[in-house]
Design an enzyme around this catalytic site. Structure first.
Site, PDB file in Angstrom:
ATOM      1  N   GLY A  66     -25.283  10.413  -9.688  1.00 21.64           N
ATOM      2  CA  GLY A  66     -26.422  10.381 -10.599  1.00 21.64           C
ATOM      3  C   GLY A  66     -26.389   9.160 -11.486  1.00 21.64           C
ATOM      4  O   GLY A  66     -26.313   8.037 -11.025  1.00 21.64           O
ATOM      5  N   GLY A  67     -26.456   9.402 -12.782  1.00 26.05           N
ATOM      6  CA  GLY A  67     -26.548   8.313 -13.745  1.00 26.05           C
ATOM      7  C   GLY A  67     -27.999   8.020 -14.074  1.00 26.05           C
ATOM      8  O   GLY A  67     -28.923   8.682 -13.602  1.00 26.05           O
ATOM      9  N   TRP A  68     -28.217   7.034 -14.886  1.00 25.51           N
ATOM     10  CA  TRP A  68     -29.560   6.717 -15.378  1.00 25.51           C
ATOM     11  C   TRP A  68     -30.538   6.468 -14.226  1.00 25.51           C
ATOM     12  O   TRP A  68     -31.622   7.040 -14.201  1.00 25.51           O
ATOM     13  CB  TRP A  68     -29.488   5.503 -16.301  1.00 25.51           C
ATOM     14  CG  TRP A  68     -30.809   5.177 -16.928  1.00 25.51           C
ATOM     15  CD1 TRP A  68     -31.613   4.119 -16.637  1.00 25.51           C
ATOM     16  CD2 TRP A  68     -31.481   5.917 -17.950  1.00 25.51           C
ATOM     17  NE1 TRP A  68     -32.738   4.152 -17.413  1.00 25.51           N
ATOM     18  CE2 TRP A  68     -32.685   5.258 -18.239  1.00 25.51           C
ATOM     19  CE3 TRP A  68     -31.185   7.084 -18.642  1.00 25.51           C
ATOM     20  CZ2 TRP A  68     -33.589   5.708 -19.194  1.00 25.51           C
ATOM     21  CZ3 TRP A  68     -32.081   7.541 -19.593  1.00 25.51           C
ATOM     22  CH2 TRP A  68     -33.272   6.850 -19.863  1.00 25.51           C
ATOM     23  N   GLU A 124     -29.074  12.826 -15.627  1.00 30.00           N
ATOM     24  CA  GLU A 124     -29.753  12.347 -16.830  1.00 30.00           C
ATOM     25  C   GLU A 124     -31.262  12.408 -16.593  1.00 30.00           C
ATOM     26  O   GLU A 124     -31.787  11.552 -15.901  1.00 30.00           O
ATOM     27  CB  GLU A 124     -29.315  10.936 -17.150  1.00 30.00           C
ATOM     28  CG  GLU A 124     -27.832  10.863 -17.454  1.00 30.00           C
ATOM     29  CD  GLU A 124     -27.408   9.478 -17.903  1.00 30.00           C
ATOM     30  OE1 GLU A 124     -28.256   8.673 -18.301  1.00 30.00           O
ATOM     31  OE2 GLU A 124     -26.212   9.211 -17.867  1.00 30.00           O
ATOM     32  N   TYR A 125     -31.926  13.275 -17.104  1.00 30.90           N
ATOM     33  CA  TYR A 125     -31.693  14.400 -17.973  1.00 30.90           C
ATOM     34  C   TYR A 125     -32.399  15.621 -17.405  1.00 30.90           C
ATOM     35  O   TYR A 125     -33.538  15.485 -16.961  1.00 30.90           O
ATOM     36  CB  TYR A 125     -32.269  14.134 -19.367  1.00 30.90           C
ATOM     37  CG  TYR A 125     -31.471  13.130 -20.164  1.00 30.90           C
ATOM     38  CD1 TYR A 125     -30.462  13.556 -21.001  1.00 30.90           C
ATOM     39  CD2 TYR A 125     -31.747  11.782 -20.084  1.00 30.90           C
ATOM     40  CE1 TYR A 125     -29.737  12.645 -21.759  1.00 30.90           C
ATOM     41  CE2 TYR A 125     -31.022  10.869 -20.833  1.00 30.90           C
ATOM     42  CZ  TYR A 125     -30.025  11.298 -21.669  1.00 30.90           C
ATOM     43  OH  TYR A 125     -29.314  10.412 -22.409  1.00 30.90           O
TER      44      TYR A 125
END
Length: 184
Positions: A66-68, A124-125
């Site tokens: 994932g991540g931004w 996120e998120y």
């Protein structure tokens, strides 16, 4: 990161397979001064991690999903029992069992087994926020809790010492988004 396969099912995807396991590291780039063999099925970052773990056997390496920019499809992956099963199984198959997709003469069955000691979920998120275009569902927080539980169950079935971690923001409304106090 979660992403659609050719049938539209959300599975584990790579942001860049070239850097992950295809790039040939030179002697200068390699952690042990040995260049990657361009004929081997494992090169790149993952081969360097394998070398690092050989040098430091107690080192724990966790793959972060994932991540931004990599969270666009998490809501879809966690949405149903079936989607959670498909996504979780694909992550474990690739990163824990080490079955990398074959591309450009690299990858294969079990090629990275033992490199990763667990999985980090960096969604996120859930529910709201994140990068433009991210998918959301009103039940993301409950679905995320179910996704964590399924990952834990599957990891425990392989080895209870495998880690499951999460990157969670330190915000005032974190309990509304992540079900911090709720059991699966």
């Amino acid at each position: 990161e979660p992403g659609p396969d050719s049938t539209g099912k959300i599975v584990a995807k790579f942001m860049n397979t070239f850097y992950d396991y295809q790039q040939v590291y030179s002697t200068e780039m390699s952690i042990d001064g040995q260049a990657d063999d361009p004929t081997k099925a494992l090169r790149g970052h993952f081969n360097q991690l394998k070398k690092l773990k050989k040098r430091h056997p107690d080192l724990k390496v966790i793959i972060s999903l994932g991540g931004w920019l990599g969270s666009v499809y998490f809501s879809d992956a966690a949405l149903t029992e079936e989607s959670r099963e498909i996504f979780t199984e694909s992550c474990i198959d690739i990163f824990i069992r080490g079955n990398l997709p074959i591309e450009n003469g690299t990858g294969g069955q079990g090629i990275t087994a033992g490199i990763f000691n667990g999985i980090d979920i960096d969604w996120e998120y859930p529910i709201r926020g994140g990068v433009q275009g991210i998918h959301h569902h009103e039940n993301d927080n409950d679905n995320l809790t179910k996704l964590y539980a399924l990952f834990r169950e599957k990891l425990d079935a392989i080895n209870p010492d495998l880690l499951l971690t999460a990157a969670v923001p330190a915000k005032a409304d974190v309990e509304q988004i992540y079900n911090i106090k709720k059991d699966a």
